[in-house]
Enzyme design. Sequence first.
Site, PDB file in Angstrom:
ATOM      1  N   CYS B 408       0.826  -1.386   0.087  1.00  0.00           N
ATOM      2  CA  CYS B 408      -0.098  -0.049  -0.019  1.00  0.00           C
ATOM      3  C   CYS B 408       0.982   1.339   0.160  1.00  0.00           C
ATOM      4  CB  CYS B 408      -0.814   0.054   1.096  1.00  0.00           C
ATOM      5  SG  CYS B 408      -0.044  -0.153   2.809  1.00  0.00           S
ATOM      6  N   HIS B 452      -2.144   0.422   7.143  1.00  0.00           N
ATOM      7  CA  HIS B 452      -2.636   0.952   6.000  1.00  0.00           C
ATOM      8  C   HIS B 452      -2.066   2.273   5.525  1.00  0.00           C
ATOM      9  CE1 HIS B 452      -4.512   0.086   2.076  1.00  0.00           C
ATOM     10  NE2 HIS B 452      -5.390   1.083   2.113  1.00  0.00           N
ATOM     11  N   ASP B 468      -8.166   5.535  -2.442  1.00  0.00           N
ATOM     12  CA  ASP B 468      -7.415   4.219  -1.967  1.00  0.00           C
ATOM     13  C   ASP B 468      -6.912   3.612  -3.232  1.00  0.00           C
ATOM     14  OD1 ASP B 468      -6.020   2.347  -0.926  1.00  0.00           O
ATOM     15  OD2 ASP B 468      -7.717   1.923   0.822  1.00  0.00           O
TER      16      ASP B 468
END
Lengths: 308, 655
Positions: B408, B452, B468
């Site tokens: 991520c 995250h 995202d």
Amino acid sequence: MPTANNPSPVSRVLAAANSVILGKSNQTRLALCCLLARGHLLIEDLPGVGKTTLAHTLARLLGLQFARIQFTSDMLPADILGVSIFDRERSSFRFLPGPVFSQVLLADEINRATPRTQSALLEAMEEGQVTTEGETRPLPEPFFVIATQNPSNQIGTFPLPESQLDRFLLRLDLGYPDRDAERALLESGGSREQLPALAACLGAGEFAPLQRLAAAVYASPALLDYLQLLIEASRREQRFVHGLSPRAALALLAAARAWAFTDGREMVLPEDVQAVLPAVARHRLRLVSGSHADAEDIAALMRSVTLP
Amino acid sequence: MRLRPPQTIDQAAVPWLLAVALATASPHAEHLPPWLSLLFGAAVLWRLWLWWQRRPLPPRWCLALLVLGALAAIAWQYRSLLGRDSGVAMLALFMALKPLEMKTRRDALVVVMLGFFLLLTHYFYSQSIPTGLWLLASCTLLTAALIRLHGGAQPLAAIVRQAGLLLLQATPFMLILYLLFPRVSGPLWGLPQDAHAGRSGLSSEMAPGSISSLILSGAIAFRSHFAGETPEKADLYWRGPVLDAYDGLTWRVSALAAALPRKAPVVESRGAQYSYTSIIEAHNQRWLLALDVATSLPAGAMQAPTLEVLAREPLRARSRFSFASSVDYHANRAESAAILQQSLSLPAAINPRARALADRWKSRPPARIADAVLSMFRNEDFHYTLRPPLLGADAVDEFLFGTRRGFCEHYASAFVFLLRAAGVPARVVAGYQGGEVNPVDGYLIVRQSDAHAWAEVWLAGEGWVRYDPTAAVAPSRIEQGIVAALPEGEPLPGIVGLDADWLRQLRYRWEAANNTWNQWVLGYNPQRQREILSRFGMPNPDWQSMSTALAALCGVALLLVTVWTLPRRRRVDPAQRAWQRYCVALARRGVTRAAWEGPLAFANRVAVERPQLAALTSEAARCYAALRYGRGDSEQLLVLQECVHRLPARWRKSA
């Protein structure tokens, strides 16, 4: 209270016994206590230290009818209890009582007899009667057995089993006499010589009232507390295979009463319990190691219990 | 009174004391230096061997050398003899060596006391349920060792039963002290700094690999309980630090937000509000990990201009906070120029290919640019993995046009770089995404493995909008969690990747139990104490009234325990009391009655040892014997009570 000029019958017996058996006043007193408490006495020690003399002396001094059996390995129960023989004249069986029908029975070297013969005697001790050929005959009153026993590691012995040891109220060791006592013994030429000459201190029928008095000595609740603590401590103590039984507790109390009585007291003190404890407990307590408890074990047990 | 020679220790009690040493010190093995743990084990084994072989203990000089050497090693190891760790190490050392000079009963008692002290130190390191149970068991063992030392040989079961009974009798006092002992915020004494070391969590920087290493921990970051329904999993973005400064490798929290004048951000909520309570584990940072975006804050917290919720002080202990959040919102539609400027800044002259790509998009509206990046991630050959290849100086270029494998942080970083290069204000937000509801107690558990990073883009008229990029590459990361998103064979902490159903059930139960423990036992702070006390009619108690209540309740409990145990003890009768007084008086004069010694026997002994006292003692003993064991009368009681006063004055030493 008996005075110095008029000593109690008990102290007269003790004084006389101590003049025959030298240097063993504690043991003679314990032996007398055992008889006062209606118990049977086991004396165990090496041959020749005066077991038979002690038994014989007590019987004579107390004025009781006396018989003696020397146990051997070929002895049969009938030799003790008696036999029935056929009487030709009356065409019937007639019972010839054995030596067990006497007030004081000295069973010398009981562990030389076979277990079968031993148990015939021990049953008579327990029940106070003898049953042969379907007929029950009571034993005389009082009835004592003073058994002597050689240490079981001697050759040719059948050690008494645990259950039968429990039927003896007290068990005594005599031990060697001390130096002075032994010297006196050597000078007098052996006490057995004097035995036939010994006069009874009590008349016939005088002993039974003494027993009743001894059984009536007062045991207070505090004393019973202490006695129970002792018994419980013996059951808790890990050194012993098992603790003292309720029968042993009764024996301890009866012996302590008799001990207090021989001291001329009307109540039982913890000291009385402690005085008779080794004689009551040693043959009843077996160590985990297999042997019977010795004096040191009993002393440790006694010291572990705080007086309530 | 004469000084008695020191009582030697009962040899059969030695294993008890070694067990005490092991039980009270062994949990420290986790953080003691290995050489000290080895020394401890060796010392205990040595002592055990000496006991087994019935050999003499080592000489004093040998022990002194050992102590000095080990102390020097501890000082070298920790660079100090002060502080939590070196202090505990010294206690463990003493516990290891004391049994080696344990000759007298006093030494044995020192070992037991040291054990009780050592027990306390475990709470510096852990306050979990297993620690609590272990310490309770150790406490029972210590009590049992005391009983064994004082009470002599007894069956094991009897000792343990008595120890358990003693602890049971202590329980009411423990509860009263726990509930009523005045509590202060923070530790009672200043804990040394090293007490806060080594807590894991998000940091205020993000470089490639920083989040993927955090993922490997199954530790719980925080727990949340929603008052109403729980939002969709895809909406669970827990906001941590906002990273808006980039140096080509690392994203950082810029100094800007702190420098700006305190102006609360403007949040317009457009949908339902969720209110919830979070219990956040200590992480040594100020951010409070509220659900994006917080609309109502706990007392004492504030919202930074970049929307994250901050506490006044770094979180040093597990704490509880209540929030309300909205997952559908407009945030800071009118943003300050300084922040927008910060959200566009990029280091010069790196990643030329990415800049060239962004330049081509510059003419499009900002929202279309963001969509273009996402569709590139979605449609081209990008992969989501915990083990991406290493990147060089032009990290974004290498990632976008070379490796195309990342976690991520890679996607968020590349996304924000592209948008900033295309002239759209954007920033990286670190935090946690998702969580797992524990069906046992309904708490949502968020672990470090849920860490995250995502992106936020400022669009005119809409404010900050969340994008995202990871969701474009691996939609299952957001919808189902990290386990589903990662390819087979990637390393994950066992607790997260748990497969077997019964194991998961077990874990749920265990974590729910821990949660209850945290809240009701560890979370019993001054505030909770006040709440509970006001429920019992003590609103706003000060420490005086609390101490009074404490003393009063302890007194009542003591009375109850006494009443409970009293009937077993017979009332002491007056004769016995008088006799005991007489015996105590005699003991002061040098003759002590043994506990088992009867009155007449004692009198006989006194007659031998102290002939001057023979007559009096004999009289007292006879009276006592008659009163206690016979049928004594009140006159004898008077005589007995008088005897103690008739004793001659005590001898002086010269006598």
